[in-house]
Structure formats: structure tokens, C-alpha cells
Write a protein that holds these residues in place. Structure first.
Motif: not given
Length: 241
Positions: A91, A93, A136
Motif C-alpha cells: 500500500p 509508495s 504503490h
């Protein structure tokens, strides 16, 4: 010798996995750790990294005994592990995954500047991570996630890198890209202990090979001498009894 393991024993609660394992890795050297599934290869890396406490023996890093130290202190000393299966935080970056790997530098003076410099170096090694910096991590391909896992480990400026099957599940073209990057990393003087089931990658990178079987170190020597050894041929061509 940068990293040395001597008479190491370790396991999980009452189950012993490693028995009197002794090996060493010099500065700028890559040592491949080979062996069948369940031989104890990952257990050895986890024990060096501090995720497992040794029940006996010594782990030496640049003249300091580190056996039993907590993982965050071992990372701060200069050992980073690239975990099997990548283990990126989906979830988050790409950039935040990398920054998480550089958390050790934040505790040092001018840490923020050091983290940004290291981030630039990782982006130079893996341009695709710079392109996908805001994406993500879970949206990356398997090869891109492996690059991210290696980049995250490099963010702490390690002197020794433990790699647990970096080619697992990757296409041959991606494996070749990973190999080229690991060659560049090795040339900077970083020591590597490489667990790998892909013999071509292991033999291309490693100066020496060690073979674990049932928690025992059964074979060790220069790659050029061992790559045609009957035990290794049996291991990778399936001729073992």
C-alpha cells in the motif's frame, strides 16, 4: 574478513536447524550459499541479521561480536538483508518503501541529507524506481519489486548485503538485469552472502560457494573448482539419491 560465522548453531524454539556452521565473507567478496530446500540457508541469514538468536557459536562483523544483537542495531552497524519473496509494503509508495530502508540515517547528524543522496544513488541503479516513485509498491511487477527490495536494503548504506533468492520467480531477462546491478554493487566493496537456487546467477557472482545440507556445511571452495563438483551437479540436475 568482514563477516565471519564460527561454530554457529541456531533454530526455532526446541528445533535445531544449523549445526556448527563456519564460513567467512571478505570485503567486496560474494559467497554463494547453496543447498536443497530446508537445508537452513534462510535460517543462517536470519540469525546473522538478528531475527533469530544463536544457541551457540560466534558471528563477527568487522571485529565485533554481533550474535544475539537486535536487528535494528545490526542494520546500523552495516548489515542489510534482502528478504526472500521481496516483502515490499504494497500500500505504500515506492519512494516511501525506500525511505523506510533509510531510517537508520535519520538518527545521524545530517541524516536527511544523507537519505536524499542515497535515494538518488538507488534511482541511478534502478531508473524504473524513479519513474514509479509515487506508485504503490504492490502495483509493481515481480522484477520491479525485487529491484525495490534491493534498493530498500541499500538505503542504509550497508557494508554487507544478505540476499535470499533474489532471482526467485523472475523471467531470465529480469534475472540478467538483477545480476548486472549486483555486479555493480559488489564493485563498490560491499560484501555479499547470496542464497540462490539459480546456479547460473550464483556462479556468475560468487568467488566462493558453500553448500548446506540438513544444517551442516558439507562443501566449501572457489566457484571455479566447485561448479562441476558431483555434489553440486546432483543438487541442481536432480541426480541425488
Amino acid at each position: 574478513m568482514m563477516l565471519g560465522v564460527r561454530n554457529l548453531r541456531a533454530g526455532y524454539r526446541t528445533v535445531s536447524v544449523l549445526f556448527d556452521v563456519t564460513l567467512a565473507v571478505a570485503e567486496g567478496e560474494c559467497v554463494a550459499l547453496l543447498g536443497p530446500n530446508g537445508a537452513g540457508k534462510t535460517t543462517l541469514l536470519r540469525t546473522i541479521s538478528g531475527f533469530l538468536r544463536p544457541s551457540a557459536g560466534d558471528i563477527d562483523f568487522s571485529g565485533r561480536q554481533i550474535g544475539g544483537m537486535p536487528p535494528h542495531e545490526i542494520v546500523a552497524l552495516g548489515i542489510s538483508q534482502v528478504l526472500q519473496g521481496r516483502q515490499v509494503l504494497g500500500p505504500m509508495s515506492v519512494r516511501d518503501n525506500l525511505l523506510l530502508g533509510g531510517h537508520v540515517a535519520f538518527a545521524r547528524r545530517d541524516g536527511q541529507r544523507d537519505v536524499q543522496a542515497r535515494l538518488s544513488e538507488v534511482y541511478e541503479l534502478f531508473p524504473i524506481l524513479a519513474e514509479r516513485a509515487t506508485a504503490h509498491a504492490g502495483s509493481l511487477s515481480g522484477g520491479e519489486q525485487q529491484m525495490l527490495a534491493i534498493g530498500r536494503a541499500l538505503m542504509s548504506r550497508p557494508r554487507a548485503l544478505l540476499l535470499d533468492e533474489p532471482s526467485m520467480g523472475l523471467a531470465p531477462l529480469v534475472v540478467a538485469q538483477i545480476q548486472a546491478v549486483l555486479q555493480r554493487i559488489k564493485q563498490t566493496g560491499i560484501a555479499m552472502l547470496l542464497v540462490e537456487q539459480n546456479p547460473d546467477l550464483a556462479f556468475a557472482l560468487a568467488e566462493r560457494c558453500c553448500v548446506l545440507e540438513s544444517g551442516h556445511l558439507v562443501l566449501e571452495g572457489p566457484t571455479g573448482e566447485l561448479r562441476s563438483h558431483e555434489r553440486i551437479v546432483d543438487l541442481y540436475l536432480g541426480r541425488a539419491a
